[in-house]
Motif scaffolding. Structure first.
Motif, PDB file in Angstrom:
ATOM      1  N   VAL A   1       0.214  -3.763  -4.678  1.00 58.81           N
ATOM      2  CA  VAL A   1      -1.115  -3.733  -3.885  1.00 58.81           C
ATOM      3  C   VAL A   1      -1.955  -2.980  -5.158  1.00 58.81           C
ATOM      4  N   VAL A   2      -3.182  -3.414  -5.233  1.00 56.36           N
ATOM      5  CA  VAL A   2      -4.228  -2.910  -6.028  1.00 56.36           C
ATOM      6  C   VAL A   2      -4.722  -1.454  -5.615  1.00 56.36           C
ATOM      7  N   SER A   3      -4.851  -0.532  -6.428  1.00 50.45           N
ATOM      8  CA  SER A   3      -4.727   0.633  -6.093  1.00 50.45           C
ATOM      9  C   SER A   3      -5.628   1.590  -7.336  1.00 50.45           C
ATOM     10  N   TRP A   4      -6.194   2.742  -6.863  1.00 51.81           N
ATOM     11  CA  TRP A   4      -6.635   3.492  -7.492  1.00 51.81           C
ATOM     12  C   TRP A   4      -6.464   5.093  -6.903  1.00 51.81           C
TER      13      TRP A   4
ATOM     14  N   ALA B   1      -9.284  -7.284  -8.068  1.00 53.52           N
ATOM     15  CA  ALA B   1      -9.342  -7.153  -6.515  1.00 53.52           C
ATOM     16  C   ALA B   1     -10.110  -8.501  -5.872  1.00 53.52           C
ATOM     17  N   ALA B   2     -11.159  -8.950  -6.623  1.00 60.23           N
ATOM     18  CA  ALA B   2     -11.948 -10.043  -6.053  1.00 60.23           C
ATOM     19  C   ALA B   2     -11.002 -11.373  -6.225  1.00 60.23           C
TER      20      ALA B   2
ATOM     21  N   TYR C   1      -7.234  -3.549  -0.839  1.00 58.01           N
ATOM     22  CA  TYR C   1      -6.887  -2.275  -1.895  1.00 58.01           C
ATOM     23  C   TYR C   1      -6.643  -1.153  -1.253  1.00 58.01           C
ATOM     24  N   PHE C   2      -6.087  -0.099  -2.178  1.00 61.25           N
ATOM     25  CA  PHE C   2      -5.825   1.260  -1.513  1.00 61.25           C
ATOM     26  C   PHE C   2      -6.420   2.241  -2.495  1.00 61.25           C
ATOM     27  N   VAL C   3      -7.074   3.095  -2.171  1.00 59.29           N
ATOM     28  CA  VAL C   3      -7.623   4.508  -2.964  1.00 59.29           C
ATOM     29  C   VAL C   3      -6.814   5.542  -2.397  1.00 59.29           C
ATOM     30  N   ASP C   4      -6.077   6.372  -3.014  1.00 55.67           N
ATOM     31  CA  ASP C   4      -5.389   7.654  -2.510  1.00 55.67           C
ATOM     32  C   ASP C   4      -6.609   8.706  -2.570  1.00 55.67           C
ATOM     33  N   SER C   5      -7.094   9.322  -1.642  1.00 52.25           N
ATOM     34  CA  SER C   5      -7.887  10.326  -1.424  1.00 52.25           C
ATOM     35  C   SER C   5      -7.342  11.731  -2.351  1.00 52.25           C
TER      36      SER C   5
END
Length: 283
Positions: A175-178, A249-250, A154-158
């Motif tokens: 892509v799973v993201s937050w 995500a799991a 997954y991706f997290v945008d800072s």
């Protein structure tokens, strides 16, 4: 007559209990917070972060003196690990070993990502370290998201810049993201950190989910050890980052482990933030 009265009493009691249970459930579901500690791995002093609850996710910098050790210790604790990927900034500050830059061809970007993931093999997602320049650029982000999808990360945008296109491109590539809602320790002043922490709680209560980012500074760690219990008292659950995706995500990671095809499209709606996006400036 007596039976009717008793029946009414029982019904009243059951109704009251039902109301109490519903009220407690609403309190317990006030929101969820995922807390990320960035910049792990540079110094031995960073290990004090291991005193934080295991639900706190560590974002570890690749190719640093303690990257491998900290990732292994995190596994022992059952703590979720992210790859804190160095990316080019507008300020020209050196982000660290393995940095992805705008001048790199896609093949080299992929090599950098693979090398970083080899250094921290238990990472289940990544977020950007600095990257105010790179996260605005389509080709590097397309290449990055292609790699993440292939590896089930997954991706997290800072959100080091308000002009970041990273989360949008992640969504477009399945892509799973937050994204980061709040930086806890933009300054190490306790009153400033308290304001940011309060803001994080308000976002979680209003929008049900929120992501905060802090760093392994001694002042930050002391602050969090004192304040994190306030989340539970406010009915806010502290969760690993992957729990933000409500099980998606799991499933994504399970598909990877079984060598089955990746889901064609997984997208998570962005949580709205009150007012303009807050950043720490150009990084």
């Amino acid at each position: 007559m007596i039976i009717i009265i008793k029946s009414n009493i029982v019904r009243t009691i059951l109704t009251g209990l039902s109301f109490v249970c519903m009220t407690l459930a609403n309190v317990c579901q006030a929101g969820e917070v995922a807390l990320i500690i960035d910049d792990m791995g540079n110094t031995r002093a960073d290990e004090k972060a291991f005193n934080l609850p295991a639900q706190v996710t560590f974002a570890i910098l690749p190719h640093t003196p303690y990257s491998k050790e900290f990732s292994q210790r995190s596994d022992i604790q059952g703590r979720e690990v992210m790859l804190h990927m160095p990316m080019e900034s507008l300020a020209g500050t050196y982000p660290g070993p393995g940095t992805i830059t705008s001048s790199m061809v896609p093949q080299l970007i992929t090599q950098k990502l693979q090398s970083a993931l080899t250094d921290i093999p238990n990472a289940v997602g990544i977020n950007n370290h600095m990257g105010s320049k790179l996260t605005q650029l389509t080709l590097p982000m397309e290449t990055t998201m292609s790699f993440l999808k292939q590896h089930g990360l997954y991706f997290v945008d800072s959100r080091t810049t308000r002009y970041s296109r990273a989360e949008k491109i992640a969504h477009e590539n399945g892509v799973v993201s937050w994204h980061r809602n709040v930086f806890i320790d933009h300054t190490l002043n306790e009153s400033d950190m308290q304001r940011q922490f309060d803001r994080l709680m308000r976002i979680a209560q209003r929008y049900k989910r929120a992501v905060g980012i802090g760093h392994p500074h001694p002042k930050t760690l002391r602050f969090l050890q004192q304040r994190l219990p306030l989340l539970e008292r406010a009915g806010i659950k502290l969760i690993p980052v992957s729990d933000l995706f409500s099980g998606k995500a799991a499933s994504y990671l399970l598909a990877k482990q079984k060598d089955s095809p990746q889901p064609s499209s997984i997208s998570v709606s962005q949580v709205p933030e009150p007012g303009a996006i807050s950043t720490t400036g150009t990084q």
